[in-house]
Design a protein around this motif. Structure first.
Motif, PDB file in Angstrom:
ATOM      1  N   ILE A   1      -5.623   2.880  -5.478  1.00  0.00           N
ATOM      2  CA  ILE A   1      -5.660   4.162  -4.608  1.00  0.00           C
ATOM      3  C   ILE A   1      -7.093   4.768  -4.821  1.00  0.00           C
ATOM      4  CG2 ILE A   1      -4.703   6.401  -3.870  1.00  0.00           C
ATOM      5  CD1 ILE A   1      -2.141   5.651  -4.997  1.00  0.00           C
ATOM      6  N   SER A   2      -7.846   4.819  -3.628  1.00  0.00           N
ATOM      7  CA  SER A   2      -9.268   5.230  -3.775  1.00  0.00           C
ATOM      8  C   SER A   2      -9.090   6.562  -3.939  1.00  0.00           C
ATOM      9  CB  SER A   2      -9.934   5.209  -2.409  1.00  0.00           C
ATOM     10  OG  SER A   2      -9.963   3.559  -2.149  1.00  0.00           O
ATOM     11  N   ILE A   3     -10.327   7.029  -4.817  1.00  0.00           N
ATOM     12  CA  ILE A   3     -10.312   8.420  -5.274  1.00  0.00           C
ATOM     13  C   ILE A   3     -11.774   8.880  -5.105  1.00  0.00           C
ATOM     14  CG2 ILE A   3      -8.237   8.242  -6.805  1.00  0.00           C
ATOM     15  CD1 ILE A   3     -10.249   8.128  -9.101  1.00  0.00           C
ATOM     16  N   GLN A   4     -12.737   8.165  -4.936  1.00  0.00           N
ATOM     17  CA  GLN A   4     -14.050   8.786  -4.688  1.00  0.00           C
ATOM     18  C   GLN A   4     -14.719   9.445  -3.786  1.00  0.00           C
ATOM     19  OE1 GLN A   4     -15.763   8.427  -7.593  1.00  0.00           O
ATOM     20  NE2 GLN A   4     -14.000   7.667  -8.595  1.00  0.00           N
TER      21      GLN A   4
ATOM     22  N   VAL B   1     -10.287  20.122 -22.005  1.00  0.00           N
ATOM     23  CA  VAL B   1      -8.884  19.869 -22.036  1.00  0.00           C
ATOM     24  C   VAL B   1      -8.300  19.458 -20.973  1.00  0.00           C
ATOM     25  CG1 VAL B   1      -6.762  20.843 -22.981  1.00  0.00           C
ATOM     26  CG2 VAL B   1      -9.108  21.504 -24.231  1.00  0.00           C
ATOM     27  N   ILE B   2      -8.506  20.185 -19.888  1.00  0.00           N
ATOM     28  CA  ILE B   2      -7.970  19.651 -18.581  1.00  0.00           C
ATOM     29  C   ILE B   2      -8.054  18.496 -18.102  1.00  0.00           C
ATOM     30  CG2 ILE B   2      -7.550  20.472 -16.026  1.00  0.00           C
ATOM     31  CD1 ILE B   2      -8.206  23.291 -17.067  1.00  0.00           C
ATOM     32  N   ASP B   3      -9.364  18.036 -18.303  1.00  0.00           N
ATOM     33  CA  ASP B   3     -10.145  16.639 -17.825  1.00  0.00           C
ATOM     34  C   ASP B   3      -9.401  15.865 -18.656  1.00  0.00           C
ATOM     35  OD1 ASP B   3     -11.733  15.044 -16.411  1.00  0.00           O
ATOM     36  OD2 ASP B   3     -13.002  14.863 -18.126  1.00  0.00           O
ATOM     37  N   VAL B   4      -9.520  15.606 -19.889  1.00  0.00           N
ATOM     38  CA  VAL B   4      -8.771  14.658 -20.778  1.00  0.00           C
ATOM     39  C   VAL B   4      -7.354  14.363 -20.700  1.00  0.00           C
ATOM     40  CG1 VAL B   4      -8.307  13.958 -23.148  1.00  0.00           C
ATOM     41  CG2 VAL B   4     -10.715  14.765 -22.640  1.00  0.00           C
ATOM     42  N   ASN B   5      -6.539  15.547 -20.236  1.00  0.00           N
ATOM     43  CA  ASN B   5      -5.145  15.462 -20.527  1.00  0.00           C
ATOM     44  C   ASN B   5      -4.524  15.569 -18.897  1.00  0.00           C
ATOM     45  OD1 ASN B   5      -4.499  15.857 -23.427  1.00  0.00           O
ATOM     46  ND2 ASN B   5      -5.960  17.425 -23.033  1.00  0.00           N
ATOM     47  N   ILE B   6      -5.225  15.798 -18.024  1.00  0.00           N
ATOM     48  CA  ILE B   6      -4.595  15.786 -16.585  1.00  0.00           C
ATOM     49  C   ILE B   6      -5.445  14.999 -15.863  1.00  0.00           C
ATOM     50  CG2 ILE B   6      -4.130  17.237 -14.799  1.00  0.00           C
ATOM     51  CD1 ILE B   6      -3.363  19.357 -16.540  1.00  0.00           C
ATOM     52  N   ILE B   7      -6.837  15.376 -15.503  1.00  0.00           N
ATOM     53  CA  ILE B   7      -7.476  14.765 -14.626  1.00  0.00           C
ATOM     54  C   ILE B   7      -7.626  13.165 -14.781  1.00  0.00           C
ATOM     55  CG2 ILE B   7      -9.799  14.515 -13.374  1.00  0.00           C
ATOM     56  CD1 ILE B   7      -9.859  17.616 -13.881  1.00  0.00           C
ATOM     57  N   GLN B   8      -8.091  12.957 -16.028  1.00  0.00           N
ATOM     58  CA  GLN B   8      -8.622  11.429 -16.545  1.00  0.00           C
ATOM     59  C   GLN B   8      -7.094  10.511 -16.036  1.00  0.00           C
ATOM     60  OE1 GLN B   8     -11.277  10.272 -16.401  1.00  0.00           O
ATOM     61  NE2 GLN B   8     -12.271  12.216 -16.102  1.00  0.00           N
ATOM     62  N   PRO B   9      -6.000  11.049 -16.922  1.00  0.00           N
ATOM     63  CA  PRO B   9      -4.752  10.207 -16.598  1.00  0.00           C
ATOM     64  C   PRO B   9      -4.476   9.867 -15.180  1.00  0.00           C
ATOM     65  CG  PRO B   9      -4.550  11.738 -18.255  1.00  0.00           C
ATOM     66  CD  PRO B   9      -5.772  12.359 -17.682  1.00  0.00           C
ATOM     67  N   ILE B  10      -4.460  10.853 -14.243  1.00  0.00           N
ATOM     68  CA  ILE B  10      -4.323  10.859 -12.982  1.00  0.00           C
ATOM     69  C   ILE B  10      -5.344   9.837 -12.007  1.00  0.00           C
ATOM     70  CG2 ILE B  10      -4.196  11.719 -10.609  1.00  0.00           C
ATOM     71  CD1 ILE B  10      -3.246  14.468 -12.202  1.00  0.00           C
ATOM     72  N   LYS B  11      -6.698   9.869 -12.476  1.00  0.00           N
ATOM     73  CA  LYS B  11      -7.646   9.077 -12.096  1.00  0.00           C
ATOM     74  C   LYS B  11      -7.356   7.554 -12.520  1.00  0.00           C
ATOM     75  CE  LYS B  11     -11.998  10.191 -12.076  1.00  0.00           C
ATOM     76  NZ  LYS B  11     -13.167  10.625 -12.464  1.00  0.00           N
ATOM     77  N   LEU B  12      -6.880   7.311 -13.826  1.00  0.00           N
ATOM     78  CA  LEU B  12      -6.528   6.087 -14.364  1.00  0.00           C
ATOM     79  C   LEU B  12      -5.374   5.536 -13.515  1.00  0.00           C
ATOM     80  CD1 LEU B  12      -7.049   4.102 -16.300  1.00  0.00           C
ATOM     81  CD2 LEU B  12      -5.453   5.317 -17.800  1.00  0.00           C
ATOM     82  N   LYS B  13      -4.410   6.320 -13.267  1.00  0.00           N
ATOM     83  CA  LYS B  13      -3.117   5.765 -12.482  1.00  0.00           C
ATOM     84  C   LYS B  13      -3.494   5.493 -11.288  1.00  0.00           C
ATOM     85  CE  LYS B  13       1.133   4.673 -12.445  1.00  0.00           C
ATOM     86  NZ  LYS B  13       1.741   3.555 -13.209  1.00  0.00           N
ATOM     87  N   ALA B  14      -4.332   6.180 -10.397  1.00  0.00           N
ATOM     88  CA  ALA B  14      -4.733   5.890  -9.101  1.00  0.00           C
ATOM     89  C   ALA B  14      -5.524   4.562  -9.014  1.00  0.00           C
ATOM     90  CB  ALA B  14      -5.902   7.054  -8.774  1.00  0.00           C
ATOM     91  N   ARG B  15      -6.301   4.410  -9.892  1.00  0.00           N
ATOM     92  CA  ARG B  15      -7.141   3.171 -10.033  1.00  0.00           C
ATOM     93  C   ARG B  15      -6.117   1.887 -10.384  1.00  0.00           C
ATOM     94  NH1 ARG B  15     -11.050   6.031 -13.177  1.00  0.00           N
ATOM     95  NH2 ARG B  15     -12.901   6.808 -11.821  1.00  0.00           N
TER      96      ARG B  15
ATOM     97  N   LYS C   1       0.762  -1.248   0.144  1.00  0.00           N
ATOM     98  CA  LYS C   1      -0.107   0.052  -0.235  1.00  0.00           C
ATOM     99  C   LYS C   1       0.775   1.108   0.080  1.00  0.00           C
ATOM    100  CE  LYS C   1      -4.436  -1.183   1.885  1.00  0.00           C
ATOM    101  NZ  LYS C   1      -5.460  -0.971   3.050  1.00  0.00           N
ATOM    102  N   ILE C   2       2.011   1.212   0.827  1.00  0.00           N
ATOM    103  CA  ILE C   2       2.777   2.334   1.060  1.00  0.00           C
ATOM    104  C   ILE C   2       3.437   2.693  -0.271  1.00  0.00           C
ATOM    105  CG2 ILE C   2       4.844   3.307   2.061  1.00  0.00           C
ATOM    106  CD1 ILE C   2       3.909   2.276   4.554  1.00  0.00           C
ATOM    107  N   ASN C   3       3.964   1.202  -1.029  1.00  0.00           N
ATOM    108  CA  ASN C   3       4.543   1.592  -2.257  1.00  0.00           C
ATOM    109  C   ASN C   3       3.805   2.122  -3.374  1.00  0.00           C
ATOM    110  OD1 ASN C   3       7.133   0.785  -4.137  1.00  0.00           O
ATOM    111  ND2 ASN C   3       5.541  -0.447  -4.971  1.00  0.00           N
ATOM    112  N   ALA C   4       2.496   1.643  -3.206  1.00  0.00           N
ATOM    113  CA  ALA C   4       1.508   2.359  -4.162  1.00  0.00           C
ATOM    114  C   ALA C   4       1.414   3.806  -4.270  1.00  0.00           C
ATOM    115  CB  ALA C   4       0.099   1.695  -4.082  1.00  0.00           C
TER     116      ALA C   4
END
Length: 289
Positions: free
Chosen positions: A86-89, A68-82, A5-8
Motif C-alpha cells: 500500500i503506497s504511503i509516500q 516514542v510515537i514514531d517507534v511504537n505507532i507510526i513505524q509499525p503502521i508504515k511497515l505493515k503498509a509496505r 488490492k482491495i483485500n490488502a
C-alpha cells in the motif's frame, strides 16, 4: 470477488483495528505531545530571547515524545503498509492506485462480497471513534479515509452510519517529517529534524528552519531558492556543506517533498527572490538581538 488490492486494504484495516488497545497505551504521550506543540506554537523564538529559550526546551521534550510515537505507532503502521504494498509516500497514491479497481468491484459485487466487506467497515468505524493518532499519518490518513469511504459507503443501508458521519480525530499539530507531501497554508509551524553537522553548521541550520517557516509557501522553487541563498550569502556565520544532491535527499527524507528540477529563474532571483530571502534573514537576526 474481492481482488488482491482491495483485500490488502481490508487487511490493513484489520491490522489497525487489532492494534487499537496496543496503540492506546500511548494516549497520554500523544496528549502531552499535543499540549507541548500548542504551547510551542504560541512562542516567537525568532523575535524574543525568552521565547527562544523556552522553545528550545519544549523542542527537546517534543522530539522525545514524538520519537516514542514514531517507534511504537507510526513505524509499525508504515511497515505493515509496505508489507501489503500500500503506497504511503505521496498524496493521492492510495486513491489513484485503487479507485479504478474499487469502481469495477462495485459493478460486479455480489451479496457474498457484501457480507465479507461489512465486518471491515465496522472495524474502520470503530477505529475512527477510538483512536487519537490518525493525524500523525498526515495526508496518507485522509487519502486512506477517502478510498475506504468510497468502498464502504457502497455497502451501507440508509439506516446505517456512513463513513463521512464519523469525524476523524486528529492531533493538534502534525509533524511534517513523516508523511506530509507539502506544506499546507493552515500549518504555521513545522517540526524540523535534528541538526546534521554534515549538511551545515548550527547557525546555518537555524536560519534554514526560519526561512522554511517564513519564506517557503509551498513551491519547490522556494525550497531550492533557500539552498541557493545559503550557498551564495557571503557570511562566515552561516556555513552550508550540503550539495544539491544531499540537500534534495534531506528535503525528501524529512519533509517528503521531491525536488526534480534544481535550478533558478535568474532574472526573478536577482530582481526579487534573493532580496526577499535576505530581508527574512535580517528579520531573523533582528529577532536574536
Amino acid at each position: 470477488m474481492i481482488s488482491e488490492k482491495i483485500n490488502a486494504l481490508l487487511q490493513f484495516v484489520k491490522f489497525l483495528h487489532s492494534n487499537i488497545n496496543n496503540f492506546k497505551r500511548f494516549d497520554d504521550i500523544i496528549n502531552d505531545y499535543n499540549l507541548l506543540c500548542t504551547e510551542s506554537s504560541k512562542l516567537s523564538p525568532s523575535k524574543n530571547h525568552n521565547d527562544k529559550l523556552r522553545s528550545d526546551v519544549l523542542q527537546l521534550d517534543i522530539d522525545a515524545k514524538f520519537n516514542v510515537i514514531d517507534v511504537n505507532i507510526i513505524q509499525p503502521i508504515k511497515l505493515k503498509a509496505r508489507e501489503l504494498n500500500i503506497s504511503i509516500q505521496t498524496f493521492n497514491d492510495v486513491w489513484s492506485e485503487n479507485i479504478a479497481e474499487i469502481c469495477a468491484f462495485k459493478r460486479s459485487s455480489s451479496d457474498d462480497d457484501a457480507l465479507e466487506i461489512l465486518p471491515y467497515k465496522s472495524m474502520y468505524i470503530e477505529l475512527k471513534k477510538e483512536v487519537n493518532w490518525l493525524g500523525f499519518l498526515g495526508t496518507f490518513s485522509s487519502d486512506l479515509d477517502k478510498i475506504l469511504k468510497e468502498l464502504f459507503d457502497y455497502f451501507s443501508e440508509k439506516t446505517e452510519n456512513k463513513i463521512d458521519k464519523i469525524e476523524m480525530v486528529e492531533v493538534d499539530s502534525l509533524p511534517l517529517l513523516q508523511f506530509q507531501a507539502g506544506k499546507p497554508d493552515e500549518l504555521e509551524k513545522v517540526l524540523h529534524p535534528k541538526h546534521d553537522p554534515n549538511l551545515w553548521n548550527n547557525d546555518c541550520f537555524e536560519l534554514f528552519k526560519y526561512l522554511f517557516d517564513e519564506y517557503y509557501k509551498g513551491t519547490i522553487r522556494q525550497i531550492t531558492n533557500i539552498w541557493f541563498y545559503l550557498k551564495e550569502y557571503n557570511s562566515k556565520r552561516y556555513k552550508l556543506y550540503a550539495t544539491k544532491d544531499s540537500y534534495k535527499f534531506f528535503i525528501k527524507d524529512n519533509y517528503k517533498i521531491e525536488i526534480k528540477n534544481f535550478d533558478k529563474a535568474l532574472l526573478k532571483w536577482e530582481e526579487k527572490e534573493y532580496e526577499k530571502i535576505d530581508e527574512h534573514r535580517q528579520n531573523y537576526e533582528d529577532g536574536l538581538k
